[in-house]
Scaffold this motif. Structure first.
Motif, mmCIF file in Angstrom:
data_model
loop_
_atom_site.group_PDB
_atom_site.id
_atom_site.type_symbol
_atom_site.label_atom_id
_atom_site.label_comp_id
_atom_site.label_asym_id
_atom_site.label_seq_id
_atom_site.Cartn_x
_atom_site.Cartn_y
_atom_site.Cartn_z
ATOM 1 N N UNK A 180 -7.069 36.476 -20.851
ATOM 2 C CA UNK A 180 -6.403 37.208 -21.917
ATOM 3 C C UNK A 180 -7.393 37.439 -23.331
ATOM 4 N N UNK A 181 -6.862 37.970 -24.362
ATOM 5 C CA UNK A 181 -7.589 38.358 -25.422
ATOM 6 C C UNK A 181 -7.074 37.163 -26.736
ATOM 7 N N UNK A 182 -7.927 36.491 -27.233
ATOM 8 C CA UNK A 182 -7.803 35.684 -28.363
ATOM 9 C C UNK A 182 -8.242 36.388 -29.530
ATOM 10 N N UNK A 183 -7.314 36.729 -30.705
ATOM 11 C CA UNK A 183 -7.648 37.354 -31.841
ATOM 12 C C UNK A 183 -7.870 36.452 -32.981
ATOM 13 N N UNK A 184 -9.110 36.004 -33.559
ATOM 14 C CA UNK A 184 -8.988 35.268 -34.693
ATOM 15 C C UNK A 184 -8.809 36.040 -36.087
#
Length: 262
Positions: A180-184
């Motif tokens: 999936x996508x990690x958003x910092x």
């Protein structure tokens, strides 16, 4: 400022002048190092892995891979960027290739892959014959094949909108990847960073998908503050010696700046 992928194809945009400007910018070097370290943290790799750097440019990310104890191969579509990497004598092997045409390596060649600020270029059609959807799918399918079973991927990228984000995730899923996508820094317009974190063929155990912030900036600042020019040159020479390359002997002139030529 317009996004570079809307200006020209990457092999055109990153010409000799733009490549040199990109490579020598201390701000770019700082950001590139921080994002590469974050990608490696998300992957949580064992030491001494064989890593593919997709869109490696002039080797700024590759230098971090070397410092972290990994072997790597870099591929990029810009001959000018790769020329800068050769001039800087980076430790990875370099390959001129278009990622949208597929990952040109044998099945199971790599333990992991990273990509920093590159895969969003696949979402643009540079010619009337280019189909972004097909290029995305072909990229992820051939990347899946090039990885060992259970291989990990971390791609930092800049999606233009939700539609583009969905297209990238959908192509990865269709190719067989899990993840999936990690958003910092999700609340920050300026510092928000997207990381697509994937595994090839198995569950994503061992990958941190929480997006918990880490003190990478502190590590970068400390390295820049503590390391003198002479320390940097000695460290690079030690790395090159370990790779079996010949390096010049140290002398009283080591790390001294040369006078400008007129």
């Amino acid at each position: 400022m317009s996004r570079p992928e809307y200006t020209a194809p990457p092999e055109v945009f990153y010409n000799d002048d733009e490549s040199k400007k990109y490579t020598t910018s201390s701000r770019v070097q700082h950001i590139q190092a921080a994002m590469t370290l974050r990608a490696l943290e998300l992957l949580n790799l064992a030491p001494n892995q064989h890593i593919l750097d997709i869109g490696c440019g002039s080797g700024l990310s590759g230098e971090i891979l070397t410092e972290e104890g990994h072997m790597w191969v870099g591929m990029d579509i810009s001959a000018s960027m790769l020329g800068n990497a050769l001039d800087r004598e980076v430790d990875g092997d370099l390959f001129l290739a278009d990622m949208g045409s597929g990952i040109p390596f044998r099945a199971g060649s790599f333990d992991a892959a990273i990509s920093i600020s590159a895969i969003q270029w696949l979402c643009n059609a540079d010619t009337s014959l280019a189909d972004p959807k097909k290029r995305l799918l072909h990229f992820f399918q051939t990347l899946f094949s090039a990885l060992k079973r259970g291989g990990k991927v971390a791609c930092q990228f800049y999606p233009t909108n939700e539609k583009q984000l969905d297209a990238i995730q959908g192509a990865a899923k269709q190719a067989g990847f899990g993840g999936g996508v990690v958003i910092d820094d999700a609340e920050s317009k300026k510092n928000k960073k997207y990381y697509l974190v994937l595994t090839a063929g198995v569950s994503e155990d061992g990958i941190n998908l929480e997006g918990v912030s880490v003190d990478i900036e502190r590590r970068i600042r400390k390295r820049k503050q503590d390391e003198t020019r002479k320390d940097y040159i000695k460290r690079k020479k030690e790395l090159m010696t370990k790779r079996g390359k010949k390096v010049a002997r140290d002398s009283k002139y080591t790390a001294r700046k040369r006078r400008p030529k007129f």
